[in-house]
Write an enzyme that holds these catalytic residues in place. Structure first.
Site, PDB file in Angstrom:
ATOM      1  N   SER A   1      96.834  17.217  -5.382  1.00  0.00           N
ATOM      2  CA  SER A   1      95.511  17.104  -4.773  1.00  0.00           C
ATOM      3  C   SER A   1      94.533  18.155  -5.264  1.00  0.00           C
ATOM      4  O   SER A   1      93.320  17.930  -5.257  1.00  0.00           O
ATOM      5  CB  SER A   1      95.633  17.203  -3.247  1.00  0.00           C
ATOM      6  OG  SER A   1      96.273  18.412  -2.867  1.00  0.00           O
TER       7      SER A   1
ATOM      8  N   GLY B   1      99.259  14.769  -3.036  1.00  0.00           N
ATOM      9  CA  GLY B   1     100.573  14.727  -2.412  1.00  0.00           C
ATOM     10  C   GLY B   1     101.736  14.722  -3.379  1.00  0.00           C
ATOM     11  O   GLY B   1     102.891  14.758  -2.947  1.00  0.00           O
TER      12      GLY B   1
ATOM     13  N   ASN C   1     103.157  21.207  -3.360  1.00  0.00           N
ATOM     14  CA  ASN C   1     103.728  20.329  -2.341  1.00  0.00           C
ATOM     15  C   ASN C   1     105.242  20.497  -2.230  1.00  0.00           C
ATOM     16  O   ASN C   1     105.807  20.225  -1.163  1.00  0.00           O
ATOM     17  CB  ASN C   1     103.373  18.873  -2.632  1.00  0.00           C
ATOM     18  CG  ASN C   1     101.908  18.584  -2.378  1.00  0.00           C
ATOM     19  OD1 ASN C   1     101.355  18.921  -1.340  1.00  0.00           O
ATOM     20  ND2 ASN C   1     101.246  17.974  -3.354  1.00  0.00           N
TER      21      ASN C   1
ATOM     22  N   ASP D   1      91.170  22.171   6.444  1.00  0.00           N
ATOM     23  CA  ASP D   1      92.631  22.207   6.516  1.00  0.00           C
ATOM     24  C   ASP D   1      93.204  23.522   5.993  1.00  0.00           C
ATOM     25  O   ASP D   1      94.392  23.803   6.154  1.00  0.00           O
ATOM     26  CB  ASP D   1      93.253  21.022   5.781  1.00  0.00           C
ATOM     27  CG  ASP D   1      92.894  20.976   4.291  1.00  0.00           C
ATOM     28  OD1 ASP D   1      92.363  21.975   3.754  1.00  0.00           O
ATOM     29  OD2 ASP D   1      93.133  19.939   3.659  1.00  0.00           O
TER      30      ASP D   1
ATOM     31  N   HIS E   1      92.920  22.829   0.874  1.00  0.00           N
ATOM     32  CA  HIS E   1      92.201  22.234  -0.253  1.00  0.00           C
ATOM     33  C   HIS E   1      90.844  22.892  -0.469  1.00  0.00           C
ATOM     34  O   HIS E   1      90.080  23.055   0.489  1.00  0.00           O
ATOM     35  CB  HIS E   1      92.027  20.731  -0.028  1.00  0.00           C
ATOM     36  CG  HIS E   1      93.312  19.989   0.071  1.00  0.00           C
ATOM     37  ND1 HIS E   1      93.885  19.652   1.279  1.00  0.00           N
ATOM     38  CD2 HIS E   1      94.155  19.550  -0.902  1.00  0.00           C
ATOM     39  CE1 HIS E   1      95.019  19.013   1.055  1.00  0.00           C
ATOM     40  NE2 HIS E   1      95.212  18.954  -0.253  1.00  0.00           N
TER      41      HIS E   1
END
Length: 208
Positions: free
Chosen positions: A37, A74, A103, A184, A187
């Site tokens: 991402s 992801g 991830n 979040d 990011h």
């Protein structure tokens, strides 16, 4: 009106030139970005992401590179390893940027598997005579210093043993800055993308 001398010879020459096959311009070399991402532009317009900005910089500098962004939000090193052979076959890149692993850490994938996957991806690209840049990330502080250090060491070891350059801290100057991170906390925002490109550029430029 005077006659043209050597008319038939000139005509044959013109016809011969017209009959030559067209010479195609050499294809631009491909720069393949295989990431998650952070490179796919999660939560922002991908046209403002660091990969798109990289292509804009290369075009602005007159460098004949085609940038292919094969990043998927992801994705893990496991997924990248599975996808890379087809991408290499399709695009035949001259340069591969591998930005994966974040991830893996967030999902608790073992460091041994992450290392093996990164090594396999680097080896696959090198076997295709592509240059490789490995991009590393650091985990949030709540994972604890021991695990964070061991996680970062994986990228250093893969780069060292495979002899490829490394961007050790992709999010340097971005992670932890609320003004440059989305809500979040994982990011980067669109405003952070130029900094991400600058973090990558010193290691990437010599490979172009």
């Amino acid at each position: 009106m005077p006659r043209l001398r050597h008319g038939p010879a000139i005509l044959l020459l013109i016809l011969g030139v017209w009959g030559l096959p067209a010479v195609a311009a050499p294809a631009a070399p491909v720069l393949l970005v295989l990431g998650d991402s952070l490179s796919a532009g999660y939560g922002i317009d991908p046209a403002r992401g660091w990969v798109a900005r990289l292509e804009q910089r290369l075009n602005g500098d007159g460098r004949p590179w085609r940038v292919v962004n094969a990043s998927i939000s992801g994705d893990t090193t496991r997924g990248g390893r599975a996808r890379l052979p087809e991408l290499l076959e399709r695009w035949r890149p001259a340069l591969v940027v591998i930005e994966l692993g974040g991830n893996d850490g967030l999902r608790g994938i073992s460091l041994e598997e992450m290392r093996a996957n990164l090594e396999a991806m680097v080896d696959l690209a090198l076997e295709r005579e592509a240059r490789v840049l490995l991009v590393g990330v650091r985990l949030p502080p709540n994972y604890g210093p021991l695990y964070i250090d061991a996680f970062a060491a994986v990228f250093r070891e893969v780069a060292r043993t495979r002899g490829v350059p490394l961007v050790p801290r992709f999010l340097d100057g971005v992670g932890g800055d609320d003004g440059l991170m989305q809500e979040d906390g994982i990011h980067p925002t669109a405003e952070a993308q130029p900094r991400l490109l600058e973090n990558v550029w010193p290691a990437l430029a010599p490979l172009l």
